[in-house]
Scaffold this motif. Structure first.
Motif, PDB file in Angstrom:
ATOM      1  N   SER A  25      79.272   5.057  51.604  1.00  0.00           N
ATOM      2  CA  SER A  25      78.002   5.088  52.346  1.00  0.00           C
ATOM      3  C   SER A  25      76.844   4.534  51.526  1.00  0.00           C
ATOM      4  CB  SER A  25      77.677   6.529  52.770  1.00  0.00           C
ATOM      5  OG  SER A  25      78.571   6.994  53.742  1.00  0.00           O
ATOM      6  N   LEU A  26      76.932   4.594  50.187  1.00  0.00           N
ATOM      7  CA  LEU A  26      75.800   4.185  49.352  1.00  0.00           C
ATOM      8  C   LEU A  26      75.561   2.677  49.408  1.00  0.00           C
ATOM      9  CD1 LEU A  26      73.619   5.360  47.492  1.00  0.00           C
ATOM     10  CD2 LEU A  26      75.133   4.898  45.562  1.00  0.00           C
TER      11      LEU A  26
ATOM     12  N   ASN B  77      74.362   1.744  52.860  1.00  0.00           N
ATOM     13  CA  ASN B  77      72.951   2.094  53.044  1.00  0.00           C
ATOM     14  C   ASN B  77      72.046   1.106  52.307  1.00  0.00           C
ATOM     15  OD1 ASN B  77      70.923   4.088  54.012  1.00  0.00           O
ATOM     16  ND2 ASN B  77      70.576   4.418  51.837  1.00  0.00           N
TER      17      ASN B  77
ATOM     18  N   ILE C 141      73.033  10.990  50.707  1.00  0.00           N
ATOM     19  CA  ILE C 141      74.300  10.475  50.159  1.00  0.00           C
ATOM     20  C   ILE C 141      74.503  10.954  48.726  1.00  0.00           C
ATOM     21  CG2 ILE C 141      75.522   8.381  49.455  1.00  0.00           C
ATOM     22  CD1 ILE C 141      74.067   6.998  51.871  1.00  0.00           C
TER      23      ILE C 141
ATOM     24  N   ILE D 109      80.287  13.187  55.656  1.00  0.00           N
ATOM     25  CA  ILE D 109      79.672  11.883  55.925  1.00  0.00           C
ATOM     26  C   ILE D 109      78.884  11.921  57.231  1.00  0.00           C
ATOM     27  CG2 ILE D 109      80.136   9.453  56.396  1.00  0.00           C
ATOM     28  CD1 ILE D 109      82.587   9.716  54.528  1.00  0.00           C
TER      29      ILE D 109
ATOM     30  N   VAL E  75      75.644  13.763  56.673  1.00  0.00           N
ATOM     31  CA  VAL E  75      74.695  12.929  55.932  1.00  0.00           C
ATOM     32  C   VAL E  75      73.929  12.012  56.878  1.00  0.00           C
ATOM     33  CG1 VAL E  75      74.563  10.938  54.364  1.00  0.00           C
ATOM     34  CG2 VAL E  75      75.823  12.972  53.676  1.00  0.00           C
ATOM     35  N   TRP E  76      74.675  11.248  57.689  1.00  0.00           N
ATOM     36  CA  TRP E  76      74.024  10.294  58.583  1.00  0.00           C
ATOM     37  C   TRP E  76      73.348  10.996  59.763  1.00  0.00           C
ATOM     38  CZ3 TRP E  76      73.034   5.648  56.889  1.00  0.00           C
ATOM     39  CH2 TRP E  76      73.858   5.077  55.923  1.00  0.00           C
TER      40      TRP E  76
END
Length: 311
Positions: A63-64, A67, A112, A143, A146-147
């Motif tokens: 995800s990092l 993003n 994240i 995950i 997070v989003w």
């Protein structure tokens, strides 16, 4: 301009750059952009294609760079294009979309890194239970959380902003963000300011609390263990995340402070604002390549394979 008029053009307050400096700055910006995109895409492809990286830690790490690509692609191409074309107009819908994605990027970094620190806490402090605790289902839930949290906070911010009537058309920045959009309104922004500060405080509190808890536990675990390899692994895996978090907070703090002092030039304020979307995407994949053994060794293996294949 009425609140329901969503098609009017806005004017961006671009950098005042002499003609002789436009193309050198443009080329420098393009180099930064291409290098950042290359590094982040490489990290994404490594995680996707290499089976040795198909682990909970790297699924969350995925995800990092994703993003980071959202952040740098949403901001930099438009800014660079405006420098060489001297165009400083953007439609209202595109301005709102850019602002929304940039705020998603900022909140995404915080959440994240918090998720990644929690994963390292479980891996280092509870290694025997790691496989049962960090199952694919749990990783997907983390995950999604997070989003989902990031999306909810940003939606709240922009839903309040959209209710105010618009009576100005000049964005006092080189890109669109919520504070700039809020300055277009002629209504009472008090509620928006309160909610904005509340959002920032809660997001920071969640991120710092989770990371603080995780790293304190990891530090205590490392101090109690006599295994040198465990201490080395903990330092290598946690140092990257700490460096990225500290780096992001320093850049964000300088940016916020630059807007609080009257004697700071407008161009410097714009540059400081851009650094939030430039520095982390540029340095995050490099930091992970240096500090994370599995990523570093995978890259070295691929490099050696390419060298031998070309010989």
């Amino acid at each position: 301009m009425s609140n329901t008029s969503f098609q009017f053009d806005l004017t961006l307050n671009n950098f005042d750059i002499p003609d002789g400096g436009k193309y050198p700055i443009f080329l420098f910006g393009i180099a930064i952009y291409l290098f950042s995109v290359f590094c982040n895409v490489t990290l994404l492809l490594l995680i996707i294609l290499k089976r040795n990286l198909h682990k909970p830690m790297y699924f969350i790490l995925f995800s990092l760079p994703l993003n980071d690509l959202v952040g740098i692609n949403t901001m930099l191409p438009k800014v660079l294009s405006d420098i060489v074309t001297t165009s400083n107009h953007v439609s209202y819908p595109l301005c709102v979309l850019q602002a929304f994605l940039l705020h998603m990027y900022g909140g995404g970094v915080l959440f994240i890194l918090a998720a990644m620190s929690f994963d390292r806490y479980v891996a280092i402090c509870m290694p025997l239970r790691y496989a049962t605790l960090m199952t694919p289902k749990i990783v997907i839930c983390i995950i999604s959380l997070v989003w989902g949290l990031d999306f909810a906070f940003v939606c709240l911010l922009f839903s309040l902003q959209s209710r105010l009537p618009k009576c100005r058309s000049v964005i006092l920045n080189v890109f669109c963000d919520n504070p700039s959009l809020l300055k277009l309104t002629c209504g009472n922004p008090t509620l928006n300011n309160i909610v904005g500060l509340f959002n920032t405080a809660v997001m920071q509190a969640i991120s710092v609390s989770v990371q603080g808890f995780s790293y304190v536990k990891i530090l205590i675990s490392c101090m109690l263990t006599k295994k040198l390899d465990m201490k080395t692994k903990a330092v290598n895996t946690c140092m990257a995340q700490l460096v990225i978090f500290v780096m992001f907070e320093i850049v964000a703090t300088f940016t916020i402070l630059s807007h609080r002092f009257q004697n700071v030039s407008a161009d410097l304020q714009k540059i400081m604002g851009m650094l939030i979307f430039l520095v982390p995407p540029l340095l995050n994949p490099i930091v992970y390549g240096l500090y994370t053994n599995e990523i570093r060794s995978t890259l070295l293996t691929l490099w050696k394979f390419r060298v031998h294949a070309n010989v």
